[in-house]
Design a protein around this motif. Structure first.
Motif, PDB file in Angstrom:
ATOM      1  N   MET A 249      11.221 -19.975 -72.932  1.00 33.17           N
ATOM      2  CA  MET A 249      11.513 -19.763 -71.378  1.00 33.17           C
ATOM      3  C   MET A 249      10.595 -18.384 -71.208  1.00 33.17           C
ATOM      4  N   ARG A 250      10.164 -18.255 -70.183  1.00 32.85           N
ATOM      5  CA  ARG A 250       9.493 -16.577 -69.773  1.00 32.85           C
ATOM      6  C   ARG A 250      10.837 -16.353 -68.972  1.00 32.85           C
ATOM      7  N   ASP A 251      11.567 -14.833 -69.612  1.00 32.14           N
ATOM      8  CA  ASP A 251      12.282 -14.348 -68.626  1.00 32.14           C
ATOM      9  C   ASP A 251      11.645 -14.283 -67.099  1.00 32.14           C
ATOM     10  N   GLU A 252      11.310 -14.595 -66.975  1.00 29.27           N
ATOM     11  CA  GLU A 252      11.014 -14.692 -64.717  1.00 29.27           C
ATOM     12  C   GLU A 252      11.680 -16.163 -64.724  1.00 29.27           C
ATOM     13  N   ALA A 253      11.123 -17.080 -65.312  1.00 31.49           N
ATOM     14  CA  ALA A 253      11.691 -18.547 -65.420  1.00 31.49           C
ATOM     15  C   ALA A 253      13.140 -18.287 -65.059  1.00 31.49           C
ATOM     16  N   ALA A 254      13.907 -17.753 -66.465  1.00 34.88           N
ATOM     17  CA  ALA A 254      15.248 -17.532 -66.989  1.00 34.88           C
ATOM     18  C   ALA A 254      15.762 -16.819 -65.557  1.00 34.88           C
ATOM     19  N   LYS A 255      15.317 -15.996 -64.762  1.00 35.18           N
ATOM     20  CA  LYS A 255      16.237 -14.906 -63.801  1.00 35.18           C
ATOM     21  C   LYS A 255      15.972 -16.455 -62.261  1.00 35.18           C
ATOM     22  N   ARG A 256      14.946 -16.863 -62.528  1.00 35.16           N
ATOM     23  CA  ARG A 256      14.526 -18.847 -61.565  1.00 35.16           C
ATOM     24  C   ARG A 256      15.917 -18.924 -61.630  1.00 35.16           C
ATOM     25  N   VAL A 257      16.576 -19.344 -62.877  1.00 34.06           N
ATOM     26  CA  VAL A 257      17.354 -20.756 -63.035  1.00 34.06           C
ATOM     27  C   VAL A 257      18.517 -19.928 -63.025  1.00 34.06           C
ATOM     28  N   GLU A 258      18.636 -18.576 -62.885  1.00 36.48           N
ATOM     29  CA  GLU A 258      20.294 -18.135 -62.981  1.00 36.48           C
ATOM     30  C   GLU A 258      20.434 -17.747 -61.429  1.00 36.48           C
ATOM     31  N   LEU A 259      19.775 -17.707 -60.537  1.00 34.09           N
ATOM     32  CA  LEU A 259      19.824 -18.451 -59.257  1.00 34.09           C
ATOM     33  C   LEU A 259      19.433 -19.366 -58.310  1.00 34.09           C
TER      34      LEU A 259
ATOM     35  N   ALA B  78       3.421 -26.793 -53.573  1.00 39.40           N
ATOM     36  CA  ALA B  78       3.084 -26.086 -54.730  1.00 39.40           C
ATOM     37  C   ALA B  78       4.244 -24.871 -55.183  1.00 39.40           C
ATOM     38  N   GLY B  79       4.269 -23.857 -54.844  1.00 37.84           N
ATOM     39  CA  GLY B  79       5.021 -22.912 -55.001  1.00 37.84           C
ATOM     40  C   GLY B  79       6.552 -23.378 -55.489  1.00 37.84           C
ATOM     41  N   ILE B  80       6.748 -23.940 -54.734  1.00 44.14           N
ATOM     42  CA  ILE B  80       8.246 -25.234 -54.952  1.00 44.14           C
ATOM     43  C   ILE B  80       8.216 -25.425 -56.621  1.00 44.14           C
ATOM     44  N   ARG B  81       7.418 -26.369 -57.677  1.00 44.62           N
ATOM     45  CA  ARG B  81       7.132 -26.273 -57.965  1.00 44.62           C
ATOM     46  C   ARG B  81       6.915 -25.741 -58.808  1.00 44.62           C
ATOM     47  N   ASP B  82       5.902 -24.815 -59.156  1.00 46.70           N
ATOM     48  CA  ASP B  82       6.195 -23.223 -59.520  1.00 46.70           C
ATOM     49  C   ASP B  82       7.086 -22.643 -59.605  1.00 46.70           C
TER      50      ASP B  82
ATOM     51  N   TYR C 184       9.938 -24.116 -60.426  1.00 48.98           N
ATOM     52  CA  TYR C 184      10.859 -24.365 -61.207  1.00 48.98           C
ATOM     53  C   TYR C 184      10.261 -24.835 -63.049  1.00 48.98           C
ATOM     54  N   ALA C 185       8.645 -23.833 -63.159  1.00 45.69           N
ATOM     55  CA  ALA C 185       7.969 -24.462 -64.446  1.00 45.69           C
ATOM     56  C   ALA C 185       8.362 -23.679 -64.791  1.00 45.69           C
ATOM     57  N   PRO C 186       8.831 -23.544 -66.593  1.00 44.08           N
ATOM     58  CA  PRO C 186       9.083 -22.458 -66.769  1.00 44.08           C
ATOM     59  C   PRO C 186       8.680 -21.643 -67.549  1.00 44.08           C
ATOM     60  N   ASP C 187       6.728 -22.052 -67.805  1.00 47.91           N
ATOM     61  CA  ASP C 187       6.480 -21.023 -68.000  1.00 47.91           C
ATOM     62  C   ASP C 187       5.380 -20.416 -67.100  1.00 47.91           C
ATOM     63  N   MET C 188       6.272 -19.992 -66.213  1.00 48.57           N
ATOM     64  CA  MET C 188       4.782 -19.203 -65.174  1.00 48.57           C
ATOM     65  C   MET C 188       5.880 -18.072 -65.146  1.00 48.57           C
ATOM     66  N   ALA C 189       4.845 -17.437 -64.802  1.00 51.47           N
ATOM     67  CA  ALA C 189       5.701 -16.097 -63.915  1.00 51.47           C
ATOM     68  C   ALA C 189       4.452 -15.077 -63.489  1.00 51.47           C
ATOM     69  N   GLY C 190       4.605 -14.070 -62.555  1.00 59.78           N
ATOM     70  CA  GLY C 190       4.121 -13.525 -61.448  1.00 59.78           C
ATOM     71  C   GLY C 190       3.666 -14.095 -60.679  1.00 59.78           C
ATOM     72  N   ILE C 191       4.486 -15.472 -60.072  1.00 60.66           N
ATOM     73  CA  ILE C 191       4.220 -16.285 -58.851  1.00 60.66           C
ATOM     74  C   ILE C 191       4.537 -15.720 -57.647  1.00 60.66           C
ATOM     75  N   PRO C 192       4.539 -16.150 -57.157  1.00 63.03           N
ATOM     76  CA  PRO C 192       5.182 -16.243 -55.592  1.00 63.03           C
ATOM     77  C   PRO C 192       6.857 -16.243 -55.898  1.00 63.03           C
ATOM     78  N   GLY C 193       7.841 -17.141 -56.316  1.00 64.50           N
ATOM     79  CA  GLY C 193       8.952 -17.651 -56.072  1.00 64.50           C
ATOM     80  C   GLY C 193       9.107 -16.194 -57.384  1.00 64.50           C
ATOM     81  N   ASP C 194       8.757 -15.400 -57.763  1.00 61.51           N
ATOM     82  CA  ASP C 194       9.649 -14.596 -57.660  1.00 61.51           C
ATOM     83  C   ASP C 194       9.804 -13.705 -57.172  1.00 61.51           C
ATOM     84  N   GLN C 195       9.392 -13.640 -55.848  1.00 61.11           N
ATOM     85  CA  GLN C 195      10.113 -12.707 -54.484  1.00 61.11           C
ATOM     86  C   GLN C 195      11.626 -12.738 -54.741  1.00 61.11           C
ATOM     87  N   LEU C 196      11.891 -14.238 -54.485  1.00 59.99           N
ATOM     88  CA  LEU C 196      13.556 -15.167 -53.965  1.00 59.99           C
ATOM     89  C   LEU C 196      14.295 -14.286 -55.281  1.00 59.99           C
ATOM     90  N   VAL C 197      13.865 -13.887 -56.691  1.00 59.25           N
ATOM     91  CA  VAL C 197      14.976 -12.980 -57.182  1.00 59.25           C
ATOM     92  C   VAL C 197      14.696 -11.600 -57.645  1.00 59.25           C
TER      93      VAL C 197
END
Length: 177
Positions: free
Chosen positions: A1-11, A153-157, A159-172
């Motif tokens: 799991m990418r670090d960005e995804a791990a931060k999303r999980v915690e949030l 699409a942003g919501i689906r992205d 929750y993707a463990p291999d995604m980084a640099g996505i708009p959703g990373d703004q939430l963390v």
């Protein structure tokens, strides 16, 4: 799991723990559903029913897949390693993404205006500055709207463990998790 995804999980865990008791349970999903429905007062009954069903399915999937000891609650340790598993959660996330993004389009024109987007995301529990950063990352049009498809699409992205640099990373960005 990418670090960005791990931060999303915690949030996500901290948001799903809507009552702040340190675990996720069905009451948390009832609280969050109520807050989201209150923010979506202008949406039709079909859209409201869809988000209720999506939240219910989300909880049922979590409880079925992650409640390792069967105590009716999900701890962060139960949640962390599995929630971004596309095989386990992909269909649940897809249903949630479609329902939430449709809720943001009460007039059915395929577009979501910033104020309603902010209201819905605030009801979920995200920080307002991060919500605006996300909306901006989605590339709103000149009338400050995004498409329903873009948000789904942003919501689906998110929750993707291999995604980084996505708009959703703004939430963390600004929130400590």
């Amino acid at each position: 799991m990418r670090d960005e995804a791990a931060k999303r999980v915690e949030l996500v865990f901290s948001l799903f723990d809507a009552n702040g008791n340190g675990v996720i349970d069905s009451d948390d999903f009832d609280l969050m559903t109520g807050r989201v429905l209150e923010a979506a007062a202008a949406s039709d009954d079909g859209a409201k029913a869809a988000i209720r069903a999506a939240f219910r399915r989300y909880w049922t999937t979590l409880a079925t897949e992650l409640d390792a000891n069967g105590d009716g609650v999900i701890t962060v340790d139960e949640f962390r390693p599995f929630v971004l598993d596309p095989e386990r959660f992909g269909p649940t996330i897809a249903e949630f993404a479609e329902a939430l993004s449709a809720l943001g389009d009460p007039d059915g024109d395929g577009l979501i205006e910033r104020p309603l987007f902010v209201s819905l995301m605030t009801a979920i529990g995200f920080e307002e500055a991060n919500i605006h950063a996300l909306f901006d990352a989605f590339g709103p049009d000149t009338e400050d709207r995004i498409t329903v498809a873009t948000w789904a699409a942003g919501i689906r992205d998110y929750y993707a463990p291999d995604m980084a640099g996505i708009p959703g990373d703004q939430l963390v960005g600004a929130r400590a998790v």
